[in-house]
Design a protein around this motif. Structure first.
Motif, mmCIF file in Angstrom:
data_model
loop_
_atom_site.group_PDB
_atom_site.id
_atom_site.type_symbol
_atom_site.label_atom_id
_atom_site.label_comp_id
_atom_site.label_asym_id
_atom_site.label_seq_id
_atom_site.Cartn_x
_atom_site.Cartn_y
_atom_site.Cartn_z
ATOM 1 N N LYS A 197 -161.154 53.333 6.584
ATOM 2 C CA LYS A 197 -161.345 54.169 5.399
ATOM 3 C C LYS A 197 -162.163 53.444 4.342
ATOM 4 C CE LYS A 197 -158.687 56.686 1.885
ATOM 5 N NZ LYS A 197 -157.318 57.003 1.381
ATOM 6 N N MET A 198 -161.866 52.161 4.137
ATOM 7 C CA MET A 198 -162.551 51.413 3.093
ATOM 8 C C MET A 198 -164.017 51.161 3.433
ATOM 9 S SD MET A 198 -161.584 47.662 1.476
ATOM 10 C CE MET A 198 -162.011 46.696 2.930
ATOM 11 N N LEU A 199 -164.290 50.871 4.697
ATOM 12 C CA LEU A 199 -165.631 50.437 5.065
ATOM 13 C C LEU A 199 -166.561 51.566 5.491
ATOM 14 C CD1 LEU A 199 -164.648 47.228 7.073
ATOM 15 C CD2 LEU A 199 -165.600 47.310 4.769
ATOM 16 N N PHE A 200 -166.007 52.670 6.026
ATOM 17 C CA PHE A 200 -166.888 53.661 6.633
ATOM 18 C C PHE A 200 -166.792 55.059 6.055
ATOM 19 C CE2 PHE A 200 -166.322 50.348 9.838
ATOM 20 C CZ PHE A 200 -167.641 49.926 9.912
ATOM 21 N N CYS A 201 -165.765 55.316 5.273
ATOM 22 C CA CYS A 201 -165.719 56.625 4.643
ATOM 23 C C CYS A 201 -166.877 56.853 3.664
ATOM 24 C CB CYS A 201 -164.382 56.858 3.957
ATOM 25 S SG CYS A 201 -163.086 57.338 5.130
ATOM 26 N N PRO A 202 -167.435 55.793 3.019
ATOM 27 C CA PRO A 202 -168.638 56.050 2.213
ATOM 28 C C PRO A 202 -169.774 56.651 3.041
ATOM 29 C CG PRO A 202 -167.707 53.922 1.660
ATOM 30 C CD PRO A 202 -166.941 54.423 2.845
ATOM 31 N N TYR A 203 -169.910 56.242 4.305
ATOM 32 C CA TYR A 203 -170.942 56.822 5.167
ATOM 33 C C TYR A 203 -170.669 58.300 5.400
ATOM 34 C CZ TYR A 203 -172.491 52.067 6.292
ATOM 35 O OH TYR A 203 -172.973 50.789 6.221
ATOM 36 N N GLY A 367 -169.495 52.117 -10.312
ATOM 37 C CA GLY A 367 -170.441 52.128 -9.201
ATOM 38 C C GLY A 367 -169.904 51.578 -7.900
ATOM 39 N N CYS A 368 -168.606 51.770 -7.583
ATOM 40 C CA CYS A 368 -168.042 51.256 -6.335
ATOM 41 C C CYS A 368 -167.240 52.355 -5.632
ATOM 42 C CB CYS A 368 -167.160 50.039 -6.608
ATOM 43 S SG CYS A 368 -165.780 50.320 -7.762
ATOM 44 N N TRP A 369 -166.933 52.141 -4.378
ATOM 45 C CA TRP A 369 -166.148 53.100 -3.593
ATOM 46 C C TRP A 369 -164.669 52.874 -3.885
ATOM 47 C CZ3 TRP A 369 -166.515 57.469 -1.125
ATOM 48 C CH2 TRP A 369 -165.526 57.850 -0.196
ATOM 49 N N ASN A 370 -164.007 53.919 -4.402
ATOM 50 C CA ASN A 370 -162.614 53.754 -4.847
ATOM 51 C C ASN A 370 -161.599 54.349 -3.868
ATOM 52 O OD1 ASN A 370 -162.763 56.498 -5.171
ATOM 53 N ND2 ASN A 370 -162.705 56.451 -7.421
ATOM 54 N N SER A 458 -173.035 48.711 11.206
ATOM 55 C CA SER A 458 -172.902 49.947 10.444
ATOM 56 C C SER A 458 -172.828 51.174 11.330
ATOM 57 C CB SER A 458 -174.092 50.089 9.475
ATOM 58 O OG SER A 458 -175.308 50.109 10.208
ATOM 59 N N SER A 459 -173.256 51.048 12.595
ATOM 60 C CA SER A 459 -173.218 52.209 13.471
ATOM 61 C C SER A 459 -171.813 52.605 13.837
ATOM 62 C CB SER A 459 -174.004 51.922 14.757
ATOM 63 O OG SER A 459 -173.391 50.870 15.495
ATOM 64 N N VAL A 460 -170.850 51.672 13.632
ATOM 65 C CA VAL A 460 -169.471 52.009 13.954
ATOM 66 C C VAL A 460 -168.981 53.171 13.089
ATOM 67 C CG1 VAL A 460 -167.096 51.121 13.997
ATOM 68 C CG2 VAL A 460 -168.997 49.641 14.678
ATOM 69 N N GLY A 461 -169.528 53.269 11.885
ATOM 70 C CA GLY A 461 -169.068 54.333 10.987
ATOM 71 C C GLY A 461 -169.259 55.714 11.555
ATOM 72 N N PRO A 466 -165.605 60.930 12.938
ATOM 73 C CA PRO A 466 -165.030 62.127 13.540
ATOM 74 C C PRO A 466 -163.554 61.980 13.925
ATOM 75 C CG PRO A 466 -167.142 61.587 14.553
ATOM 76 C CD PRO A 466 -166.738 60.408 13.736
ATOM 77 N N LEU A 467 -163.004 60.762 13.860
ATOM 78 C CA LEU A 467 -161.627 60.598 14.278
ATOM 79 C C LEU A 467 -160.632 61.187 13.295
ATOM 80 C CD1 LEU A 467 -161.681 56.928 15.646
ATOM 81 C CD2 LEU A 467 -161.794 59.053 16.939
ATOM 82 N N GLY A 468 -161.056 61.410 12.092
ATOM 83 C CA GLY A 468 -160.131 61.962 11.119
ATOM 84 C C GLY A 468 -160.751 62.013 9.751
ATOM 85 N N PRO A 469 -160.179 62.775 8.834
ATOM 86 C CA PRO A 469 -160.733 62.870 7.482
ATOM 87 C C PRO A 469 -160.560 61.581 6.709
ATOM 88 C CG PRO A 469 -158.620 63.988 7.614
ATOM 89 C CD PRO A 469 -158.961 63.597 8.996
ATOM 90 N N CYS A 470 -161.493 61.332 5.804
ATOM 91 C CA CYS A 470 -161.387 60.149 4.950
ATOM 92 C C CYS A 470 -160.524 60.448 3.745
ATOM 93 C CB CYS A 470 -162.782 59.695 4.493
ATOM 94 S SG CYS A 470 -163.782 59.044 5.847
#
Length: 470
Positions: A197-203, A367-370, A458-461, A466-470
């Motif tokens: 959630k922390m690393l890939f939900c921004p994508y 300016g950060c992902w919270n 970064s491609s892991v995001g 699709p595995l679940g909502p962020c």
């Protein structure tokens, strides 16, 4: 991450004192640590290519060689005929240092008893001494003190010096093994979800490259590393005990200063017995009886060997370990104490090091992902440790179920700390080589490895979104 790899470098360096059975064991490589430093763009200037040779074992080997050279030159035939007595002494000292379950009192008593028997028979070769007679000789040796004060003075000094040295080395091994094992503890499922959630939900939200807020990262990592943080108290006590024993190694129990003059000490004991031989012999004859003569014409070669040699005093230059990375014991211990001190509070500070290193987070501003959008992160940052995760908003953990493997490592540190405290006080505790002790665990992905892997790909995001909502 600097701290994580820093401790690996320290542990690789400390393994120069590993308790192997000989100095010719192939040194282990520090290549993985060097590669990790290079991948993270850290300097590898101070990272050794392989673990450094064992200082204390080399010291014992050098002392034995110096002893043999000196006794060969001083006592000639007597030493040649009885060299196994002295070789056995050094074998036992090395076996004790490398973890052997040896009673040092008994070992030294046996050495002096064997030396007394050999000398008494050679000095009085015109007599025949039965086993019973030699047993009587040793029975009264403590009372008659044929070697003077040397046995009484030498035994406790050598014993305490070796206790401190081998326990310190065992402590280094335990610290290295605990750290190595803990870095391989599995990620809890809640941590995997929180990291994703922390690393890939921004994508997934159309904000690629937006880094998490620092406090958000702290809550995630303190949740992920909650069990590891519980090591901290025992880890710090262990390091304090290591530092105490390190002081012993450069104080009055400096093993280098205790071992190097051992040839002179034993030589003095031999000369003392020779000088007092007539008086000692008469007392033995009174207590144990008059032995039988072998023959009046027998030549006593050993008497002339002893009488022709004055008390020996070796030159000031002594054989010292030649390892380039450890030119002196004082320098080596000073460097180790610095590394040990820097490792304090390592486990509790690890989340802070991860979140603040490598430009992985942004300050807690707009300016950060919270965790759900671009903006400030408002939740309070929880403290370290499992019990403090009850109200962690990012990682849901069952605080009533601590990680059993982490608890085993805490116990291993506690046991080693007690041994170190005992060694500091000069008391011996037998220990099993930590390499013989195995702990079951699944060596998969550690939190730090997972974080490094995820941030590098970064491609892991796109796969995880699709595995679940962020």
């Amino acid at each position: 991450m600097t701290a994580m790899w820093g401790i690996q470098v320290a542990l690789c360096t400390f393994s120069m004192l590993s308790l192997s059975s000989g100095g010719d064991v192939k040194a282990r490589s520090c290549g993985e640590v060097r590669q990790a430093y290079h991948a993270l763009e850290y300097s590898i200037a101070n990272v050794p290519h392989q673990e450094i040779s064992e200082f204390f074992l080399e010291l014992l080997n050098n002392t034995e060689r110096s002893f043999s050279t000196m006794f060969q030159r001083t006592y000639g035939l007597f030493y040649q005929q009885n060299s196994e007595v002295f070789q056995e002494l050094f074998r036992e000292l090395k076996r004790y240092y490398t973890g052997g379950n040896i009673n040092m009192d008994e070992m030294f008593n046996d050495f002096w008893a064997r030396l007394l028997e050999r000398m008494f028979q050679m000095l009085h070769s015109e007599y025949r001494f039965s086993e019973d007679y030699l047993e009587c000789l040793n029975k009264y040796s403590e009372q008659l003190r044929p070697f003077g004060d040397t046995p009484m003075r030498l035994k406790p000094r050598v014993t305490k010096a070796l206790i401190a040295a081998r326990t310190f080395v065992q402590g280094l091994m335990v610290g290295r093994e605990v750290a190595s094992r803990v870095t391989k503890v599995n990620l809890p499922p809640a941590c995997s979800r929180a990291l994703t959630k922390m690393l890939f939900c921004p994508y997934c939200s159309g904000l690629p490259g937006l880094r998490p807020c620092n406090n958000y990262c702290l809550n995630v990592m303190r949740g992920c590393l909650a069990n590891q943080a519980d090591l901290d108290t025992e880890w710090n006590l262990f390091l304090d005990a290591m530092l105490l024993v390190a002081d012993r190694l450069v104080g009055p129990l400096n093993i280098q200063e205790v071992l190097q003059p051992i040839d002179v000490k034993i030589s003095d004991a031999i000369m003392t017995m020779q000088e007092n031989n007539f008086e000692f012999r008469n007392k033995v004859f009174q207590l144990c009886g008059q032995p039988k003569l072998v023959g009046a014409g027998r030549v006593r070669l050993t008497r002339s060997v002893f009488d022709s040699n004055p008390r020996y005093r070796p030159a000031a230059s002594r054989a010292r370990p030649t390892t380039a990375a450890a030119p002196s014991l004082d320098h080596m211990i000073k460097n180790m104490k610095k590394k040990l001190s820097e490792s304090k509070r390592f486990w509790s500070k690890l989340p802070d090091e991860i979140c603040s290193g490598g430009n992985r987070t942004e300050p807690d501003e707009e300016g950060c992902w919270n965790s759900h959008a671009r903006g400030r992160y408002f939740p309070e940052v929880v403290r370290e440790g499992l019990t403090n995760q009850l109200h962690n908003p990012e990682v849901e953990l069952d605080i009533t179920r601590p990680n059993s493997f982490i608890r085993q490592q805490i116990m291993a540190l506690r046991v080693m700390t007690n041994k170190l405290k005992s060694a500091y006080n000069g008391n011996d505790i037998y220990f099993q080589d930590s390499n013989a002790t195995t702990y079951p665990y699944t060596a998969t992905v550690s939190p730090t490895e997972a974080l490094h892997q995820l941030t590098q790909d970064s491609s892991v995001g796109s796969t995880l979104c699709p595995l679940g909502p962020c």
